[in-house]
Design an enzyme around this catalytic site. Structure first.
Site, PDB file in Angstrom:
ATOM      1  N   ARG A 106     -10.302  73.141  59.097  1.00  0.00           N
ATOM      2  CA  ARG A 106     -10.869  72.920  60.439  1.00  0.00           C
ATOM      3  C   ARG A 106     -12.170  73.697  60.490  1.00  0.00           C
ATOM      4  NH1 ARG A 106      -7.995  72.975  66.325  1.00  0.00           N
ATOM      5  NH2 ARG A 106      -7.388  70.961  65.462  1.00  0.00           N
ATOM      6  N   HIS A 133     -11.875  63.929  64.160  1.00  0.00           N
ATOM      7  CA  HIS A 133     -10.509  64.490  64.160  1.00  0.00           C
ATOM      8  C   HIS A 133      -9.534  63.389  63.691  1.00  0.00           C
ATOM      9  CE1 HIS A 133      -7.368  67.206  64.902  1.00  0.00           C
ATOM     10  NE2 HIS A 133      -7.367  67.275  66.219  1.00  0.00           N
ATOM     11  N   GLN A 136      -5.562  63.555  64.230  1.00  0.00           N
ATOM     12  CA  GLN A 136      -5.128  63.274  65.601  1.00  0.00           C
ATOM     13  C   GLN A 136      -5.108  61.769  65.855  1.00  0.00           C
ATOM     14  OE1 GLN A 136      -4.287  65.615  68.289  1.00  0.00           O
ATOM     15  NE2 GLN A 136      -3.516  63.683  69.098  1.00  0.00           N
ATOM     16  N   ASP A 227      -9.795  63.698  76.701  1.00  0.00           N
ATOM     17  CA  ASP A 227      -9.911  64.947  75.947  1.00  0.00           C
ATOM     18  C   ASP A 227     -10.728  65.905  76.818  1.00  0.00           C
ATOM     19  OD1 ASP A 227     -10.030  66.885  73.947  1.00  0.00           O
ATOM     20  OD2 ASP A 227     -11.522  65.825  72.735  1.00  0.00           O
ATOM     21  N   CYS A 267      -5.086  64.465  73.520  1.00  0.00           N
ATOM     22  CA  CYS A 267      -4.845  65.143  72.236  1.00  0.00           C
ATOM     23  C   CYS A 267      -4.357  66.571  72.435  1.00  0.00           C
ATOM     24  CB  CYS A 267      -6.105  65.112  71.387  1.00  0.00           C
ATOM     25  SG  CYS A 267      -7.552  65.798  72.213  1.00  0.00           S
ATOM     26  N   ARG A 295       1.879  64.359  65.341  1.00  0.00           N
ATOM     27  CA  ARG A 295       0.965  65.025  64.393  1.00  0.00           C
ATOM     28  C   ARG A 295       1.726  65.379  63.122  1.00  0.00           C
ATOM     29  NH1 ARG A 295      -3.556  67.460  66.267  1.00  0.00           N
ATOM     30  NH2 ARG A 295      -3.970  67.582  64.033  1.00  0.00           N
TER      31      ARG A 295
HETATM   32  N1   CP Z   1      -4.899  68.344  69.268  1.00  0.00           N
HETATM   33  C1   CP Z   1      -5.166  69.380  68.455  1.00  0.00           C
HETATM   34  O1   CP Z   1      -5.780  69.260  67.406  1.00  0.00           O
HETATM   35  O2   CP Z   1      -4.639  70.566  68.889  1.00  0.00           O
HETATM   36  P1   CP Z   1      -5.003  72.003  68.283  1.00  0.00           P
HETATM   37  O3   CP Z   1      -6.455  72.242  68.543  1.00  0.00           O
HETATM   38  O4   CP Z   1      -4.101  72.964  69.005  1.00  0.00           O
HETATM   39  O5   CP Z   1      -4.709  71.978  66.811  1.00  0.00           O
HETATM   40  N1  NVA Z   2     -12.618  67.734  71.358  1.00  0.00           N
HETATM   41  C1  NVA Z   2     -11.707  68.863  71.252  1.00  0.00           C
HETATM   42  C2  NVA Z   2     -10.459  68.448  70.548  1.00  0.00           C
HETATM   43  C3  NVA Z   2      -9.416  69.517  70.456  1.00  0.00           C
HETATM   44  C4  NVA Z   2      -8.201  69.076  69.723  1.00  0.00           C
HETATM   45  C5  NVA Z   2     -12.398  70.001  70.532  1.00  0.00           C
HETATM   46  O1  NVA Z   2     -13.065  69.753  69.518  1.00  0.00           O
HETATM   47  O2  NVA Z   2     -12.300  71.144  70.975  1.00  0.00           O
END
Ligand code: CP
Ligand code: NVA
Length: 310
Positions: A106, A133, A136, A227, A267, A295
């Site tokens: 990440r 992502h 997701q 989101d 999400c 997930r």
């Molecule tokens: N939806 C998602 O990716 O959650 P986290 O940021 O908690 O991993």
């Molecule tokens: N768009 C959000 C998604 C979190 C799962 C972010 O990047 O923070």
């Protein structure tokens, strides 16, 4: 299964048949969970988890998923390795490939995960970047498929044209889905990405539409998705964004314009009172915790496909 890339960086690079195969396998792994027929294809293998941003769902589901498949998750805190400061990313990649069988990362800039994938011979899985992502979106496809005919369902995404919007666009392009992405005009998704996704979707019977009017966007929706308005790394823009995005909130008034059977997706994490009201979030129409559960199953299918020997 059709040939797929070494890595899962973007669903835009993946053939439709491979993604359909992943979704079918995810559903199968979900059924097998806890039974003695559940496979352990990662036995004797290790998967590195590098998270430069916070996470609940992605971090826990990858750790649990690797363990359930018989493998060993290795958590590498970013402060420990200090990529780019203590050692260049390219060298980190060329070390990791000698020890682990896959890397889950990440990151902030998407170029970082592309560089990692280019320099490590092991599979690299995108656990979220500023741009995308994909894990997701796979879990979301599984969730929609559990509640409707995925290929015919009408999905509307409302809010920021961010990583989540981009991955839903890529998913819809890949599988030929019906998707409306509705954002304020200044927060539209990347035009090139959206155009490529729309072209790909139309080749397989799907349809992608970009929209800026929330009522028009939800009118025929079977699923409405949102989101956060300020993603990780955009915290200092939160107040300004809250003003612009207010008309895009999912609330009872907006949902009055949607079919009564509409279901809700997010999400997570959710900011109640911003992109979604508490009432709607907690309503029976909400599928958000099914998405979170999925997930695990979706990522196990990805790990099984990418991180095991041929
Ligand atoms: N939806 C998602 O990716 O959650 P986290 O940021 O908690 O991993
Ligand atoms: N768009 C959000 C998604 C979190 C799962 C972010 O990047 O923070």
């Amino acid at each position: 299964m059709a040939e797929h890339p070494k890595d899962l960086l973007s669903l835009a690079d993946w053939p439709r048949a491979s993604v359909e195969g992943l979704l079918a396998r995810a559903a199968e792994l979900k059924r097998l969970r806890g039974s003695d027929r559940h496979p352990r294809p990662l036995a004797g293998r290790s998967v590195l988890l590098y998270f430069a941003k916070p996470s609940l769902r992605t971090l826990v589901t990858f750790q649990v998923g690797v363990a359930e498949l018989g493998g060993h998750p290795v958590l590498l805190p970013p402060g420990q390795v200090r990529i780019g400061e203590r050692e260049p990313l390219e060298d980190v990649a060329r070390n990791l490939e000698r020890w682990v069988h896959a890397v889950v990362a990440r990151v902030y800039g998407h170029d970082m995960i592309e560089t990692l994938a280019a320099h490590a011979r092991v599979p690299v899985i995108n656990a979220l970047s500023d741009l995308l992502h994909p894990c997701q979106a796979l879990a979301d496809a599984l969730t929609v498929a559990e509640n409707a005919d995925l290929k015919h369902a009408r999905l509307t995404y409302l809010g920021d044209g961010n990583n989540m919007a981009h991955s839903l666009l890529n998913l819809a392009g890949c599988l030929g889905l019906r998707l409306v992405v509705c954002t304020p005009p200044d927060y539209a998704p990347d035009p090139g990405l959206a155009e490529r996704a729309a072209e790909r979707a139309s080749e397989s019977g799907g349809e992608i539409r970009l929209e800026s009017d929330p009522r028009a966007a939800v009118e025929r929706a079977d699923f409405v998705y949102t989101d956060v308005w300020a993603s990780m790394g955009q915290e200092d823009e939160a107040a300004a964004r809250a003003e612009v995005f207010r008309p895009y909130q999912i609330n009872a008034e907006l949902l009055a314009a949607a079919p009564a059977s509409v279901r809700l997706l997010h999400c997570l994490p959710a900011h109640r009172g911003e992109e979604i009201t508490h009432e709607v979030f907690e309503s029976d129409a909400s599928l958000v915790f099914d998405q979170a559960e999925n997930r695990l199953h979706a990522q196990k299918a990805v790990l099984e496909l990418l991180a095991t020997p041929d």
